[in-house]
Design a protein around this motif. Sequence first.
Motif, mmCIF file in Angstrom:
data_model
loop_
_atom_site.group_PDB
_atom_site.id
_atom_site.type_symbol
_atom_site.label_atom_id
_atom_site.label_comp_id
_atom_site.label_asym_id
_atom_site.label_seq_id
_atom_site.Cartn_x
_atom_site.Cartn_y
_atom_site.Cartn_z
ATOM 1 N N LYS A 172 2.742 -5.396 -3.849
ATOM 2 C CA LYS A 172 2.219 -5.218 -3.662
ATOM 3 C C LYS A 172 2.130 -3.613 -3.737
ATOM 4 O O LYS A 172 1.066 -2.828 -2.769
ATOM 5 C CB LYS A 172 1.201 -5.442 -2.146
ATOM 6 N N SER A 185 -0.493 5.163 -8.349
ATOM 7 C CA SER A 185 -1.746 6.125 -9.058
ATOM 8 C C SER A 185 -2.103 6.592 -10.196
ATOM 9 O O SER A 185 -1.475 6.276 -11.091
ATOM 10 C CB SER A 185 -1.638 7.085 -8.308
ATOM 11 N N ILE A 238 1.791 0.497 -5.063
ATOM 12 C CA ILE A 238 0.205 1.097 -6.237
ATOM 13 C C ILE A 238 1.211 2.212 -6.778
ATOM 14 O O ILE A 238 1.985 2.773 -6.638
ATOM 15 C CB ILE A 238 -0.358 1.605 -4.863
ATOM 16 N N ASN A 258 0.716 -1.640 -0.142
ATOM 17 C CA ASN A 258 0.119 0.047 -0.105
ATOM 18 C C ASN A 258 0.879 1.364 -0.366
ATOM 19 O O ASN A 258 0.673 2.272 0.780
ATOM 20 C CB ASN A 258 -1.075 0.285 1.129
ATOM 21 N N TYR A 308 -6.280 4.096 -8.497
ATOM 22 C CA TYR A 308 -5.023 3.369 -8.665
ATOM 23 C C TYR A 308 -4.770 2.636 -9.304
ATOM 24 O O TYR A 308 -5.927 1.237 -9.688
ATOM 25 C CB TYR A 308 -3.375 3.825 -7.301
ATOM 26 N N THR A 309 -3.878 0.992 -8.941
ATOM 27 C CA THR A 309 -3.597 0.275 -10.202
ATOM 28 C C THR A 309 -2.677 -0.576 -9.287
ATOM 29 O O THR A 309 -1.238 0.045 -8.632
ATOM 30 C CB THR A 309 -2.877 -0.091 -11.105
ATOM 31 N N VAL A 310 -2.112 -1.465 -8.353
ATOM 32 C CA VAL A 310 -1.729 -2.386 -7.886
ATOM 33 C C VAL A 310 -0.478 -2.780 -8.743
ATOM 34 O O VAL A 310 -0.843 -3.383 -10.050
ATOM 35 C CB VAL A 310 -2.399 -4.018 -7.507
ATOM 36 N N LYS A 349 -6.563 3.565 -14.369
ATOM 37 C CA LYS A 349 -5.943 2.034 -14.853
ATOM 38 C C LYS A 349 -5.253 1.506 -16.370
ATOM 39 O O LYS A 349 -4.078 0.751 -16.942
ATOM 40 C CB LYS A 349 -7.198 0.556 -14.054
ATOM 41 N N ILE A 385 2.129 3.902 -2.401
ATOM 42 C CA ILE A 385 2.541 4.812 -3.772
ATOM 43 C C ILE A 385 3.968 4.273 -4.383
ATOM 44 O O ILE A 385 4.998 5.291 -3.312
ATOM 45 C CB ILE A 385 2.422 6.170 -4.151
ATOM 46 N N ILE A 416 -0.769 4.832 0.981
ATOM 47 C CA ILE A 416 -2.109 5.172 -0.121
ATOM 48 C C ILE A 416 -2.664 5.974 0.602
ATOM 49 O O ILE A 416 -3.640 6.554 -0.257
ATOM 50 C CB ILE A 416 -3.043 3.840 -0.543
#
Length: 139
Positions: free
Chosen positions: A35, A39, A37, A8, A125-127, A42, A10, A117
């Motif tokens: 994991k 921003s 992130i 979590n 956001y995209t993991v 997607k 950025i 996050i």
Amino acid sequence: MTVIDANNLILGRMASTVAQRILNGEQINIINAEKAIISGRKDATFDRYHAYVARGSREFGPRFPRRPDQIVARTIRGMIPHTKTSGRDAYNLLKVYVGVPAELSKEQAITIDDASITRLSTSNYTVLGDLSKRLGSKF
């Protein structure tokens, strides 16, 4: 040695902090790279990274990674002078892992509050692990 949990966080904010710290001579291990992130929307994020990956070929570069740990390392590499001796020495102080390896499972992992996050809205956001799978990684 510092262990940072990327869960979590950025990616860009984490990478800039880590780049400063390794340039100062600190050894950094990043765990749970999948994991992290990214921003932004997607579809726009995927299109941007897909363009990076599709630019090169197997025989001729530039080669852009698809695995999440390599994407994090490449992002940090872009923030240091990696062609100079000081940058290469700093880059060698960085290790990035998918998940938590056995040798670091007993270490206390820290987080970076500035890269959390909680600064983002919940939908844009995209993991990094999901992005990596869409790019074709088999991590």
